[in-house]
Design a protein around this motif. Structure first.
Motif, PDB file in Angstrom:
ATOM      1  N   SER A  75      47.046 -11.755  49.842  1.00  0.00           N
ATOM      2  CA  SER A  75      46.125 -11.386  48.771  1.00  0.00           C
ATOM      3  C   SER A  75      46.436  -9.994  48.217  1.00  0.00           C
ATOM      4  CB  SER A  75      44.686 -11.438  49.293  1.00  0.00           C
ATOM      5  OG  SER A  75      43.798 -10.994  48.317  1.00  0.00           O
ATOM      6  N   VAL A  76      46.691  -9.048  49.113  1.00  0.00           N
ATOM      7  CA  VAL A  76      47.013  -7.683  48.676  1.00  0.00           C
ATOM      8  C   VAL A  76      48.333  -7.680  47.904  1.00  0.00           C
ATOM      9  CG1 VAL A  76      47.661  -5.369  49.485  1.00  0.00           C
ATOM     10  CG2 VAL A  76      45.685  -6.535  50.483  1.00  0.00           C
TER      11      VAL A  76
ATOM     12  N   TRP B 114      54.119  -1.742  55.433  1.00  0.00           N
ATOM     13  CA  TRP B 114      52.717  -2.141  55.287  1.00  0.00           C
ATOM     14  C   TRP B 114      52.330  -3.101  56.412  1.00  0.00           C
ATOM     15  CZ3 TRP B 114      48.680  -1.011  51.943  1.00  0.00           C
ATOM     16  CH2 TRP B 114      48.974  -0.120  50.918  1.00  0.00           C
TER      17      TRP B 114
ATOM     18  N   VAL C 278      44.075   0.042  52.169  1.00  0.00           N
ATOM     19  CA  VAL C 278      43.051  -0.836  51.618  1.00  0.00           C
ATOM     20  C   VAL C 278      42.123  -1.127  52.790  1.00  0.00           C
ATOM     21  CG1 VAL C 278      42.557  -3.064  50.551  1.00  0.00           C
ATOM     22  CG2 VAL C 278      44.683  -1.857  49.984  1.00  0.00           C
TER      23      VAL C 278
ATOM     24  N   SER D  60      47.929  -9.250  44.431  1.00  0.00           N
ATOM     25  CA  SER D  60      47.054  -8.539  43.503  1.00  0.00           C
ATOM     26  C   SER D  60      47.735  -7.341  42.850  1.00  0.00           C
ATOM     27  CB  SER D  60      45.768  -8.085  44.209  1.00  0.00           C
ATOM     28  OG  SER D  60      46.060  -7.082  45.156  1.00  0.00           O
ATOM     29  N   CYS D  61      48.877  -6.938  43.368  1.00  0.00           N
ATOM     30  CA  CYS D  61      49.619  -5.809  42.787  1.00  0.00           C
ATOM     31  C   CYS D  61      50.664  -6.349  41.822  1.00  0.00           C
ATOM     32  CB  CYS D  61      50.304  -4.997  43.889  1.00  0.00           C
ATOM     33  SG  CYS D  61      49.129  -4.195  44.967  1.00  0.00           S
TER      34      CYS D  61
ATOM     35  N   CYS E  82      44.499  -2.674  55.610  1.00  0.00           N
ATOM     36  CA  CYS E  82      45.917  -2.686  55.258  1.00  0.00           C
ATOM     37  C   CYS E  82      46.366  -1.259  54.989  1.00  0.00           C
ATOM     38  CB  CYS E  82      46.147  -3.538  54.012  1.00  0.00           C
ATOM     39  SG  CYS E  82      45.642  -5.250  54.214  1.00  0.00           S
TER      40      CYS E  82
END
Length: 113
Positions: A72-73, A86, A48, A76-77, A41
């Motif tokens: 998920s990314v 992105w 990532v 998670s932030c 990513c």
């Protein structure tokens, strides 16, 4: 896999799997062997990296997993961030680019597959 019909005759229900390439994260058929894909990513400034990858038998699962990685990314932030720019950048085990998924194309209200 062999099953018996009502008449007692064996029936082979195993389908022959044919190896076809993944193209633009589309479904091109099942592969007879699994391939490892990496799901990186990035927005061009931050990244990532997927150092492990994921073994995938069915090319359709590459697209589904890319969607899961993006969600998920994002989840998670903490806080709401601007995910414009992105992408999930998918590469096969030889390092060749397979496809990309924009984070902005991912809906966070969808359940994980």
């Amino acid at each position: 896999m062999e099953n018996k019909q009502d008449g007692g005759q064996p029936v082979n229900r195993r389908k022959k799997l044919v190896r076809r390439p993944v193209h633009a994260c589309g479904h091109q058929g099942k592969s007879s062997t699994a391939q490892r894909f990496r799901f990186h990513c990035s927005d061009g400034h931050h990244a990532v990296f997927d150092r492990v990858g994921r073994w995938v038998w069915d090319p359709l699962l590459v697209w589904i997993h890319a969607d899961q990685v993006a969600r998920s990314v994002m989840s998670s932030c903490g806080g709401r961030l601007d995910w414009t720019g992105w992408i999930v950048d998918v590469h096969d085990q030889a390092g060749r680019h397979v496809c990309s998924l924009d984070f902005t194309d991912v809906r966070m209200d969808r359940q994980a597959a």
